[in-house]
Motif scaffolding. Structure first.
Motif, PDB file in Angstrom:
ATOM      1  N   ALA A 100      -7.316   1.671   9.667  1.00  0.00           N
ATOM      2  CA  ALA A 100      -7.528   1.996  11.073  1.00  0.00           C
ATOM      3  C   ALA A 100      -7.450   3.495  11.279  1.00  0.00           C
ATOM      4  N   ASP A 101      -8.317   4.006  12.124  1.00  0.00           N
ATOM      5  CA  ASP A 101      -8.312   5.433  12.454  1.00  0.00           C
ATOM      6  C   ASP A 101      -7.494   5.640  13.716  1.00  0.00           C
ATOM      7  N   LEU A 124      -0.481   9.776   7.181  1.00  0.00           N
ATOM      8  CA  LEU A 124      -1.142   8.560   6.724  1.00  0.00           C
ATOM      9  C   LEU A 124      -0.056   7.518   6.537  1.00  0.00           C
ATOM     10  N   LEU A 125      -0.187   6.406   7.237  1.00  0.00           N
ATOM     11  CA  LEU A 125       0.863   5.395   7.268  1.00  0.00           C
ATOM     12  C   LEU A 125       0.400   4.096   6.627  1.00  0.00           C
ATOM     13  N   SER A 126       1.362   3.375   6.081  1.00  0.00           N
ATOM     14  CA  SER A 126       1.143   2.017   5.603  1.00  0.00           C
ATOM     15  C   SER A 126       2.069   1.093   6.385  1.00  0.00           C
ATOM     16  N   ILE A 127       1.499   0.034   6.949  1.00  0.00           N
ATOM     17  CA  ILE A 127       2.282  -0.892   7.772  1.00  0.00           C
ATOM     18  C   ILE A 127       2.134  -2.308   7.228  1.00  0.00           C
ATOM     19  N   ASP A 128       3.264  -2.964   6.977  1.00  0.00           N
ATOM     20  CA  ASP A 128       3.263  -4.363   6.539  1.00  0.00           C
ATOM     21  C   ASP A 128       3.099  -5.236   7.786  1.00  0.00           C
ATOM     22  N   LEU A 129       2.060  -6.050   7.798  1.00  0.00           N
ATOM     23  CA  LEU A 129       1.748  -6.863   8.967  1.00  0.00           C
ATOM     24  C   LEU A 129       2.140  -8.326   8.820  1.00  0.00           C
ATOM     25  N   ARG A 130       2.718  -8.684   7.703  1.00  0.00           N
ATOM     26  CA  ARG A 130       2.898 -10.111   7.437  1.00  0.00           C
ATOM     27  C   ARG A 130       3.777 -10.815   8.452  1.00  0.00           C
ATOM     28  N   ASP A 131       4.700 -10.089   9.067  1.00  0.00           N
ATOM     29  CA  ASP A 131       5.580 -10.714  10.052  1.00  0.00           C
ATOM     30  C   ASP A 131       5.132 -10.477  11.489  1.00  0.00           C
ATOM     31  N   ALA A 132       4.072  -9.676  11.685  1.00  0.00           N
ATOM     32  CA  ALA A 132       3.645  -9.353  13.058  1.00  0.00           C
ATOM     33  C   ALA A 132       2.156  -9.003  13.078  1.00  0.00           C
ATOM     34  N   ARG A 133       1.324  -9.955  12.712  1.00  0.00           N
ATOM     35  CA  ARG A 133      -0.113  -9.697  12.723  1.00  0.00           C
ATOM     36  C   ARG A 133      -0.636  -9.684  14.160  1.00  0.00           C
ATOM     37  N   PRO A 134      -1.523  -8.731  14.480  1.00  0.00           N
ATOM     38  CA  PRO A 134      -2.138  -8.734  15.813  1.00  0.00           C
ATOM     39  C   PRO A 134      -2.942 -10.009  16.048  1.00  0.00           C
ATOM     40  N   ALA A 135      -3.012 -10.413  17.288  1.00  0.00           N
ATOM     41  CA  ALA A 135      -3.774 -11.619  17.630  1.00  0.00           C
ATOM     42  C   ALA A 135      -5.273 -11.326  17.585  1.00  0.00           C
ATOM     43  N   PRO A 136      -6.075 -12.315  17.215  1.00  0.00           N
ATOM     44  CA  PRO A 136      -7.530 -12.125  17.251  1.00  0.00           C
ATOM     45  C   PRO A 136      -8.008 -11.896  18.683  1.00  0.00           C
ATOM     46  N   GLU A 137      -9.001 -11.050  18.824  1.00  0.00           N
ATOM     47  CA  GLU A 137      -9.570 -10.744  20.126  1.00  0.00           C
ATOM     48  C   GLU A 137     -11.060 -11.110  20.142  1.00  0.00           C
ATOM     49  N   TRP A 148      -6.498  -5.790  18.180  1.00  0.00           N
ATOM     50  CA  TRP A 148      -5.996  -4.484  18.603  1.00  0.00           C
ATOM     51  C   TRP A 148      -4.782  -4.122  17.763  1.00  0.00           C
ATOM     52  N   LEU A 149      -4.824  -2.946  17.163  1.00  0.00           N
ATOM     53  CA  LEU A 149      -3.672  -2.443  16.415  1.00  0.00           C
ATOM     54  C   LEU A 149      -2.853  -1.553  17.337  1.00  0.00           C
ATOM     55  N   ARG A 150      -1.640  -1.972  17.626  1.00  0.00           N
ATOM     56  CA  ARG A 150      -0.742  -1.209  18.497  1.00  0.00           C
ATOM     57  C   ARG A 150       0.359  -0.547  17.686  1.00  0.00           C
ATOM     58  N   ALA A 151       0.867   0.555  18.191  1.00  0.00           N
ATOM     59  CA  ALA A 151       1.985   1.240  17.553  1.00  0.00           C
ATOM     60  C   ALA A 151       3.271   0.454  17.787  1.00  0.00           C
ATOM     61  N   GLY A 152       4.247   0.696  16.936  1.00  0.00           N
ATOM     62  CA  GLY A 152       5.548   0.082  17.147  1.00  0.00           C
ATOM     63  C   GLY A 152       6.110  -0.600  15.920  1.00  0.00           C
ATOM     64  N   ALA A 153       5.260  -1.097  15.027  1.00  0.00           N
ATOM     65  CA  ALA A 153       5.762  -1.759  13.830  1.00  0.00           C
ATOM     66  C   ALA A 153       6.313  -0.726  12.857  1.00  0.00           C
ATOM     67  N   PRO A 154       7.331  -1.085  12.064  1.00  0.00           N
ATOM     68  CA  PRO A 154       7.869  -0.155  11.059  1.00  0.00           C
ATOM     69  C   PRO A 154       6.769   0.302  10.099  1.00  0.00           C
ATOM     70  N   ALA A 155       6.737   1.605   9.844  1.00  0.00           N
ATOM     71  CA  ALA A 155       5.668   2.174   9.016  1.00  0.00           C
ATOM     72  C   ALA A 155       6.253   3.044   7.918  1.00  0.00           C
ATOM     73  N   THR A 156       5.535   3.125   6.799  1.00  0.00           N
ATOM     74  CA  THR A 156       5.903   3.994   5.685  1.00  0.00           C
ATOM     75  C   THR A 156       4.885   5.121   5.589  1.00  0.00           C
ATOM     76  N   GLU A 157       5.348   6.354   5.587  1.00  0.00           N
ATOM     77  CA  GLU A 157       4.433   7.480   5.462  1.00  0.00           C
ATOM     78  C   GLU A 157       4.020   7.633   4.002  1.00  0.00           C
ATOM     79  N   ILE A 158       2.699   7.616   3.755  1.00  0.00           N
ATOM     80  CA  ILE A 158       2.205   7.694   2.379  1.00  0.00           C
ATOM     81  C   ILE A 158       1.361   8.940   2.126  1.00  0.00           C
ATOM     82  N   GLY A 159       1.225   9.791   3.143  1.00  0.00           N
ATOM     83  CA  GLY A 159       0.443  11.004   2.950  1.00  0.00           C
ATOM     84  C   GLY A 159       0.432  11.864   4.182  1.00  0.00           C
ATOM     85  N   GLY A 160      -0.095  13.088   3.991  1.00  0.00           N
ATOM     86  CA  GLY A 160      -0.186  14.035   5.093  1.00  0.00           C
ATOM     87  C   GLY A 160      -1.625  14.334   5.455  1.00  0.00           C
TER      88      GLY A 160
END
Length: 318
Positions: A100-101, A124-137, A148-160
């Motif tokens: 996602a951009d 550049l972030l990596s987010i595990d979605l397995r416990d909180a996948r966005p609903a289909p739209e 829709w990808l919303r902010a708020g889930a725990p994220a791991t920074e993998i780059g700048g």
């Protein structure tokens, strides 16, 4: 092409559409078995060890069949995640990734993804979605799920910043290659129809207006092909002009695929937008691809900035 012809036929695509755009499990398994996920991943990281030219070949055919499988996001995400923990599960297809951009965007296949790579500012972030996948739209593109990808889930920074630009370049090439496949396929469908459809006692392809429209479509498609494969080579070889080439491909392909699919509708007449015909499936996927990871206008602005920097440094832009 042979794999997709047998595993992603119009009947398979329409079954996926009836299932809400869910990926076809048999198609995904066939792609994984062929090593598609790791095509651009170095051998030392468990991949096939080819590159983005070869990935573009695959994605062109994915677009030509509007394949209901999350391979585009998998390839782009693996470019960022290769060598990291969990990358092996992406290569063997047991986990599914998308990209996602930024946040607050509609993202293809994110409702069924296990991980998403996100370009967020200069991180550049990596987010595990397995416990909180966005609903289909609901969406115009019915060949794949979107959400829709919303902010708020725990994220791991993998780059700048550098990794952000690399991911944007790779994603631009990936979406451009898919749009090339879409454009080539609807051109082929249009030419075939123009030869068979008879009006006023003659095939409509014999009329100058139809011939000129098909010729314009061909010019657009060949321009797309040149832009896509130059950009894919630049990205694969980390050429200094990779960003210029990627943005050039994305802005040209986003505009050209819109012209080509619109012309295809005109050549097909009223039948082209009926549910029973396949042209509308290509048009709908093309519209979402054209705005994913930057519209044509976004990439023209990016190009202007990149080229201005070169001019100010006294470098050639030719």
């Amino acid at each position: 092409r042979d794999l997709l012809a047998s595993r992603s036929s119009p009947e398979v695509v329409r079954k996926a559409v009836d299932a809400g755009g869910q990926a076809d499990d048999a198609l995904w398994a066939a792609m994984v078995d062929q090593g598609w996920c790791g095509i651009a991943v170095p051998e030392e990281d468990g991949g096939v060890g080819l590159g983005w030219v070869e990935a573009a070949v695959l994605l062109e055919q994915v677009g030509a069949s509007v394949a209901p499988a999350p391979i585009l996001g998998q390839l782009v995400a693996l470019d960022a995640l290769a060598g990291s923990d969990g990358a092996a599960e992406l290569i063997d297809g047991t986990r599914v990734a998308t990209v996602a951009d930024g946040f607050d965007r509609v993202v293809p296949f994110v409702p069924s993804a296990d991980v998403v790579v996100v370009c967020d500012g200069e991180r550049l972030l990596s987010i595990d979605l397995r416990d909180a996948r966005p609903a289909p739209e609901p969406a115009m593109d019915v060949t794949r799920t979107v959400g829709w990808l919303r902010a708020g889930a725990p994220a791991t920074e993998i780059g700048g910043a550098a990794e952000i630009e690399r991911t944007r370049d790779v994603a631009a090439v990936a979406y451009s290659a898919e749009m090339l496949g879409i454009a080539q396929r609807v051109l082929d469908l249009s030419v075939e129809y123009a030869k068979d459809r008879v009006q006023f006692g003659r095939p409509i392809g014999s009329f100058q207006a139809v011939k000129h429209r098909c010729a314009d479509m061909l010019v657009d498609v060949e321009g797309m092909r040149s832009a896509v494969y130059w950009a894919a080579w630049c990205v694969a070889n980390r050429h200094e002009d990779a960003s210029v080439a990627a943005s050039t491909a994305k802005c040209w392909c986003s505009d050209a695929v819109t012209r080509v699919t619109s012309s295809a509708l005109q050549v097909h007449g009223g039948i082209g937008f009926t549910w029973e015909h396949d042209v509308h499936l290509y048009l709908k996927r093309a519209h979402l691809d054209s705005i994913s990871f930057g519209t044509a206008s976004d990439h023209r602005a990016r190009l202007a900035g990149l080229l201005r920097t070169k001019v100010e440094a006294g470098e050639s832009v030719i």
